[in-house]
Design a protein around this motif. Structure first.
Motif, PDB file in Angstrom:
ATOM      1  N   ILE A   1       4.874   1.836   0.938  1.00 25.96           N
ATOM      2  CA  ILE A   1       5.563   3.052   0.505  1.00 25.96           C
ATOM      3  C   ILE A   1       4.949   4.236   1.240  1.00 25.96           C
ATOM      4  N   LEU A   2       5.796   5.113   1.761  1.00 25.66           N
ATOM      5  CA  LEU A   2       5.338   6.287   2.499  1.00 25.66           C
ATOM      6  C   LEU A   2       5.947   7.534   1.865  1.00 25.66           C
ATOM      7  N   VAL A   3       5.096   8.489   1.494  1.00 24.74           N
ATOM      8  CA  VAL A   3       5.556   9.753   0.923  1.00 24.74           C
ATOM      9  C   VAL A   3       5.388  10.853   1.963  1.00 24.74           C
ATOM     10  N   LEU A   4       6.500  11.487   2.325  1.00 32.20           N
ATOM     11  CA  LEU A   4       6.502  12.618   3.245  1.00 32.20           C
ATOM     12  C   LEU A   4       6.727  13.872   2.413  1.00 32.20           C
ATOM     13  N   GLY A   5       5.759  14.787   2.405  1.00 35.76           N
ATOM     14  CA  GLY A   5       5.906  15.915   1.512  1.00 35.76           C
ATOM     15  C   GLY A   5       5.417  17.216   2.091  1.00 35.76           C
ATOM     16  N   GLY A   6       6.145  18.268   1.789  1.00 36.07           N
ATOM     17  CA  GLY A   6       5.668  19.606   2.057  1.00 36.07           C
ATOM     18  C   GLY A   6       6.102  20.195   3.381  1.00 36.07           C
ATOM     19  N   SER A   7       5.592  21.378   3.632  1.00 34.31           N
ATOM     20  CA  SER A   7       5.940  22.116   4.834  1.00 34.31           C
ATOM     21  C   SER A   7       5.199  21.547   6.041  1.00 34.31           C
ATOM     22  N   ILE A   8       5.634  21.984   7.208  1.00 34.71           N
ATOM     23  CA  ILE A   8       4.970  21.581   8.454  1.00 34.71           C
ATOM     24  C   ILE A   8       4.644  22.836   9.246  1.00 34.71           C
TER      25      ILE A   8
ATOM     26  N   MET B   1       0.846  -1.196   0.000  1.00 34.15           N
ATOM     27  CA  MET B   1       0.000   0.000   0.000  1.00 34.15           C
ATOM     28  C   MET B   1       0.883   1.248   0.000  1.00 34.15           C
ATOM     29  N   ILE B   2       0.419   2.273  -0.656  1.00 34.14           N
ATOM     30  CA  ILE B   2       1.097   3.563  -0.671  1.00 34.14           C
ATOM     31  C   ILE B   2       0.364   4.509   0.284  1.00 34.14           C
ATOM     32  N   TYR B   3       1.122   5.209   1.107  1.00 34.34           N
ATOM     33  CA  TYR B   3       0.567   6.205   2.005  1.00 34.34           C
ATOM     34  C   TYR B   3       1.247   7.548   1.739  1.00 34.34           C
ATOM     35  N   THR B   4       0.481   8.609   1.800  1.00 34.44           N
ATOM     36  CA  THR B   4       1.054   9.952   1.713  1.00 34.44           C
ATOM     37  C   THR B   4       0.656  10.737   2.948  1.00 34.44           C
ATOM     38  N   ILE B   5       1.589  11.507   3.469  1.00 34.39           N
ATOM     39  CA  ILE B   5       1.304  12.355   4.634  1.00 34.39           C
ATOM     40  C   ILE B   5       1.365  13.818   4.203  1.00 34.39           C
ATOM     41  N   THR B   6       0.324  14.564   4.562  1.00 36.62           N
ATOM     42  CA  THR B   6       0.329  16.017   4.389  1.00 36.62           C
ATOM     43  C   THR B   6       0.039  16.627   5.751  1.00 36.62           C
ATOM     44  N   PHE B   7       1.058  17.166   6.393  1.00 35.51           N
ATOM     45  CA  PHE B   7       0.872  17.748   7.724  1.00 35.51           C
ATOM     46  C   PHE B   7       0.020  19.009   7.668  1.00 35.51           C
TER      47      PHE B   7
ATOM     48  N   ASP C   1      -3.721   3.215  -6.253  1.00 32.80           N
ATOM     49  CA  ASP C   1      -4.441   3.746  -5.103  1.00 32.80           C
ATOM     50  C   ASP C   1      -3.482   4.026  -3.947  1.00 32.80           C
ATOM     51  N   SER C   2      -3.871   4.943  -3.098  1.00 29.93           N
ATOM     52  CA  SER C   2      -3.078   5.257  -1.909  1.00 29.93           C
ATOM     53  C   SER C   2      -4.010   5.755  -0.822  1.00 29.93           C
ATOM     54  N   THR C   3      -3.461   5.888   0.374  1.00 32.22           N
ATOM     55  CA  THR C   3      -4.207   6.418   1.514  1.00 32.22           C
ATOM     56  C   THR C   3      -3.585   7.734   1.943  1.00 32.22           C
ATOM     57  N   MET C   4      -4.421   8.770   2.074  1.00 26.45           N
ATOM     58  CA  MET C   4      -3.941  10.083   2.486  1.00 26.45           C
ATOM     59  C   MET C   4      -4.007  10.210   4.005  1.00 26.45           C
ATOM     60  N   LEU C   5      -2.891  10.519   4.617  1.00 29.48           N
ATOM     61  CA  LEU C   5      -2.806  10.747   6.055  1.00 29.48           C
ATOM     62  C   LEU C   5      -2.474  12.211   6.312  1.00 29.48           C
ATOM     63  N   GLY C   6      -2.786  12.688   7.516  1.00 33.01           N
ATOM     64  CA  GLY C   6      -2.465  14.059   7.862  1.00 33.01           C
ATOM     65  C   GLY C   6      -3.502  14.647   8.793  1.00 33.01           C
ATOM     66  N   PHE C   7      -3.595  15.975   8.807  1.00 36.86           N
ATOM     67  CA  PHE C   7      -4.469  16.673   9.744  1.00 36.86           C
ATOM     68  C   PHE C   7      -5.354  17.675   9.005  1.00 36.86           C
ATOM     69  N   ILE C   8      -6.590  17.817   9.461  1.00 41.47           N
ATOM     70  CA  ILE C   8      -7.487  18.850   8.957  1.00 41.47           C
ATOM     71  C   ILE C   8      -8.123  19.553  10.138  1.00 41.47           C
ATOM     72  N   ALA C   9      -8.523  20.820   9.924  1.00 39.95           N
ATOM     73  CA  ALA C   9      -9.084  21.603  11.030  1.00 39.95           C
ATOM     74  C   ALA C   9     -10.121  22.591  10.505  1.00 39.95           C
ATOM     75  N   GLY C  10     -11.201  22.740  11.272  1.00 38.59           N
ATOM     76  CA  GLY C  10     -12.185  23.768  10.995  1.00 38.59           C
ATOM     77  C   GLY C  10     -12.971  23.555   9.710  1.00 38.59           C
ATOM     78  N   PHE C  11     -13.660  24.627   9.278  1.00 38.17           N
ATOM     79  CA  PHE C  11     -14.526  24.517   8.109  1.00 38.17           C
ATOM     80  C   PHE C  11     -13.725  24.289   6.832  1.00 38.17           C
TER      81      PHE C  11
ATOM     82  N   SER D   1      -1.077  11.732  -4.143  1.00 39.28           N
ATOM     83  CA  SER D   1      -2.117  10.704  -4.156  1.00 39.28           C
ATOM     84  C   SER D   1      -3.066  10.872  -5.343  1.00 39.28           C
ATOM     85  N   ILE D   2      -3.411  12.116  -5.654  1.00 37.89           N
ATOM     86  CA  ILE D   2      -4.319  12.368  -6.770  1.00 37.89           C
ATOM     87  C   ILE D   2      -3.711  11.885  -8.079  1.00 37.89           C
ATOM     88  N   VAL D   3      -2.456  12.223  -8.317  1.00 38.84           N
ATOM     89  CA  VAL D   3      -1.819  11.826  -9.577  1.00 38.84           C
ATOM     90  C   VAL D   3      -1.565  10.321  -9.604  1.00 38.84           C
TER      91      VAL D   3
END
Length: 299
Positions: free
Chosen positions: A128-135, A1-7, A52-62, A43-45
């Protein structure tokens, strides 16, 4: 499985403004709102390319709920952790390529972070784990390294697409792939790099410090790959009209992974990466499989 993290996911508000003027009221001529962030984009591309992949990370508010809604309704698999605050909105001004105003994002406390780390503990060998972007500033810039150390006995292939310390901190942990662009690579060494020939020796330096494969994007000047086998691949960018540069680098990562998973060949992975990054840059939205296959003939 492929996982992507977006903090730090975002709603990307992509706008065109004719004759933009500072200090005056400007009106958009085109606008698009997308759920974004490096991991999400990858993950989209990947799905567009058949993986297929699973998106991990955090979301907040509206805004976080809108990010989740857009992804779920489109059929993506998400495990985004709700936290307090408000997920950010990033403004991308298409009229001036590369001009962006990116939000800060919510604070992620230690309890939130532990929830994500415990989820990562469930990853299986050869995932497979993709770590990407700012934190967000609330997270230490050692977090990518901390994750790699935590998963070091699981035989997981880890991809890191980040800047400066976030990237430099992980090199000794031998990430499977890193993908700086030429400006980020130059910043690490205090030099300016515009040509592919100039990039190669500095990409090798990152490999010498531990990265298995180093993929460097140079926007309109193409890309280079230094593989763990010692191979050097380079390519100019395919011909096409730049429409939207947002997510082109993330698309390159997705294309590389798709090509490697299909063939186990770094040359094929490199070509797929260049084609996917270019196809996204030439499109209003992200690269499709048809667009990538068409561009492969130019590489």
């Amino acid at each position: 499985m492929i996982y992507t993290i977006t903090f730090n996911p975002a709603l990307d508000y992509i706008v065109s403004v004719d004759d933009f003027q500072l200090g005056k009221t400007n009106r958009t001529t085109e606008e698009t709102i997308l759920a974004g962030g490096k991991g999400i984009n990858v993950s989209i591309v990947l799905r567009n390319l058949g993986f297929d992949s699973t998106m991990l990370g955090f979301i907040a508010g509206f805004t976080g709920e809108e990010i989740r809604r857009r992804l779920v309704e489109t059929g993506y698999h998400t495990e985004l952790i709700p936290i307090k605050g408000t997920s950010r909105i990033n403004i991308k001004l298409k009229s001036y390529d590369g001009t962006e105003i990116n939000g800060l994002g919510p604070e992620i406390d230690s309890e939130n972070l532990q929830m994500l780390l415990h989820r990562l503990d469930k990853l299986q060998p050869e995932d497979i784990l993709v770590l990407g972007g700012s934190i967000p500033e609330s997270i230490p810039d050692s977090i990518y390294k901390d994750i790699m150390v935590r998963l070091s006995d699981k035989n997981i292939l880890i991809v890191v697409d980040a800047t400066k310390d976030l990237l430099l901190n992980v090199l000794e942990n031998r990430p499977f792939l890193i993908k700086p662009n030429n400006h980020e690579l130059g910043e690490m060494f205090g030099v300016t790099l515009n040509k592919r020939s100039e990039v190669i020796p500095y990409a090798r330096k990152l490999q010498e410090r531990g990265a298995r494969n180093v993929l460097v994007s140079l926007a309109g000047n193409g890309a280079i790959l230094i593989s763990e086998k010692g191979e050097v691949f380079e390519s100019p960018a395919p011909k096409g009209r730049l429409v939207n540069a947002v997510g082109a680098g993330d698309s390159m990562v997705a294309g590389f992974l798709a090509g490697w998973l299909e063939s186990g060949d770094y040359g094929k992975a490199f070509r797929m990466g260049v084609a996917a990054g270019s196809a996204s840059a030439f499109s209003e939205l992200f690269a499709t499989r048809e667009q990538v296959d068409e561009l492969l003939n130019q590489i």
